[in-house]
Design an enzyme around this catalytic site. Structure first.
Site, PDB file in Angstrom:
ATOM      1  N   LYS A 183      13.539  -2.148   6.953  1.00  0.00           N
ATOM      2  CA  LYS A 183      12.419  -2.938   6.419  1.00  0.00           C
ATOM      3  C   LYS A 183      12.830  -3.678   5.152  1.00  0.00           C
ATOM      4  CE  LYS A 183       7.614  -2.203   4.885  1.00  0.00           C
ATOM      5  NZ  LYS A 183       6.568  -1.161   4.716  1.00  0.00           N
ATOM      6  N   SER A 223       2.363  -1.761   6.873  1.00  0.00           N
ATOM      7  CA  SER A 223       3.151  -2.928   6.505  1.00  0.00           C
ATOM      8  C   SER A 223       4.505  -3.013   7.200  1.00  0.00           C
ATOM      9  CB  SER A 223       3.382  -2.937   4.990  1.00  0.00           C
ATOM     10  OG  SER A 223       4.066  -1.768   4.579  1.00  0.00           O
ATOM     11  N   SER A 254       1.694   2.914   6.566  1.00  0.00           N
ATOM     12  CA  SER A 254       2.487   1.721   6.886  1.00  0.00           C
ATOM     13  C   SER A 254       3.523   1.911   7.977  1.00  0.00           C
ATOM     14  CB  SER A 254       3.179   1.194   5.623  1.00  0.00           C
ATOM     15  OG  SER A 254       2.240   0.614   4.759  1.00  0.00           O
TER      16      SER A 254
END
Length: 459
Positions: A91, A166, A190
């Site tokens: 990420k 996210s 997330s």
């Protein structure tokens, strides 16, 4: 456009989406090389990334060079373990040396990491090959995954729908069959939220089990590193390699006791989502694998309030200088949330922190009796449409962000290991079941795999 609603493929199978265990077996037996696996992953990126926008940066040459080096080690009989030669994704809030860390924001455009986060270094020491960086909701501050300077990530099951956030790019990369493991973060859900919406596994270890050095902070008192996985059983692979699974006592003779938490105590939810998760548990109970009992979460609204106060204050504090000097560089969605977060006072924050230990102890008391694992839904709805900010939840309409976080955020406050595993579909879109354990992640791996088998997803 009709193509925007087209899934990338039919329901995936284990053959199309191999697990870490399967990849390790192929590499160990010589039926595949790391160079071949990386090449296939890169070809898959080329085929689907224009649609799903999972990756914001790809290190083609570096990944192939790394794979060739790891293949040489295997030929010399120097295996590093089950991650040796396996391609992974990271990420874009986590530093990987030589790659951008832009956090989905114009604020950090062109920012190149000089040193990798300790977790990335450890994964590379174990033989993983980092393909590149995945799209994140701006600064990891949002559960929808469709607010980023890099553009929205899209759900591989329906390109018109959200991945969740996210860690949406990481979830999409796994769901689209690019990688079997992607690294994410989890501050309020997330990893688990996008896992549920994309039909993969999202694993949040216990708070503090993995250092968050080299990760752009969101709310330090709640931030966790997490993982998106193709197979729930691979929690044990990742957990074992990273030292997250302490030795277990000898297994008992009886079935695992699972405490069901009524989702309605946390907020409105689609009855079909609840029914799908309950059906999977009933199947396991009928097979004698679990004993299902009701569990009652103490003061759930209070838990949510403490979480929201702590998160908001810490996020606002972390962004104070950027808000002052570059408000126009944020996405509009992020500005709205940050302005709301700034309304929390230092006294409210202090009160929330003071109330946290007692609230955590009350929840952990649920495990003091007969309950081994808690279970509930991960999200109260399936994936909303991109840009949707009010979603239909049962007979009501609720703010999409609030709905998506309603079942997951309190477990960041508690800090216990939690996982979302695939539990079937409603209306053709994935549903996730959330499992929580008090300390060790091992029962989450075992029960998670059983849930997905009971849902007909893994044979």
């Amino acid at each position: 456009m009709t193509t925007a609603k087209r899934p990338l493929r039919e329901r995936y199978t284990r053959t199309e989406l191999p697990s870490l265990r399967e990849l390790a077996t192929r590499l160990r037996t010589g039926s595949a090389t790391s160079t071949e696996l990386v090449g296939r992953a890169l070809a898959r990126i080329d085929a689907v990334n224009p649609d799903i926008n999972a990756f914001t940066y790809i290190d083609r040459a570096g990944a192939l060079d790394r794979a060739a080096e790891l293949d040489r080690e295997l030929r010399e009989q120097k295996p590093r373990g089950p991650l040796h030669g396996v391609p992974i994704a990271v990420k874009d809030v986590i530093d990987v040396a030589g790659m951008p860390t832009e956090c989905g924001s114009a604020h950090l455009a062109g920012n190149i990491a000089t040193v990798s986060a300790p977790l990335v270094t450890r994964l590379e020491e174990l033989g993983a090959v980092v393909l590149g960086k995945t799209v994140t909701h701006e600064f990891a501050y949002g559960p929808t995954g469709d607010c980023s300077a890099a553009g929205p990530s899209r759900n591989p099951h329906d390109l018109a729908r959200m991945t969740g956030g996210s860690s949406g790019g990481s979830a999409a990369a796994v769901a689209a069959g690019i990688v079997a493991l992607a690294v994410g973060t989890d501050t309020g859900g997330s990893c688990r939220v996008p896992a549920a919406l994309c039909g993969v596994t999202g694993f949040k270890p216990g708070y503090g089990q993995l250092a968050v050095d080299g990760v752009f902070p969101l709310a330090p008192g709640l931030d966790h590193i997490g993982f998106l996985l193709a197979d729930p059983a691979d929690i044990e692979v990742v957990g074992g390699e990273l030292g997250l699974l302490p030795p277990e006592p000898a297994p008992g003779s009886g079935p695992v006791t699972v405490g069901w938490l009524d989702p309605y105590r946390l907020g409105p939810a689609d009855p079909a989502v609840i029914a799908r998760c309950r059906a999977a548990l009933y199947g396991l109970e009928s097979a004698g694998l679990i004993r299902l009992v009701p569990a009652r979460l103490p003061r759930p609204r209070r838990l949510q309030e403490i979480f929201e106060t702590i998160q908001s204050f810490e996020v606002a504090a972390g962004h104070e200088s950027m808000m002052r000097d570059g408000l126009d560089l944020y996405q509009p969605d992020t500005v709205e949330r940050l302005r709301h977060a700034r309304q929390v006072t230092p006294q409210q924050y202090a009160d929330a922190r003071a109330a946290r230990p007692a609230a955590v102890a009350e929840v952990l008391d649920l495990f003091a009796g007969e309950t081994d694992v808690l279970a509930t839904i991960t999200t109260p709805i399936t994936a909303p449409l991109l840009g949707e900010r009010l979603s239909a939840v049962s007979s009501d309409r609720a703010p999409t962000k609030k709905a998506l976080l309603s079942m997951t955020a309190i477990w960041n406050l508690i800090g216990a290991p939690a996982v979302s595993v695939p539990a079937g579909e409603v209306g053709g879109m994935p549903v996730g079941m959330q499992l929580i354990a008090p300390h060790s992640s091992r029962p989450l791996a075992e029960l998670g795999a059983a849930v997905s088998r009971a849902s007909g997803l893994f044979l």
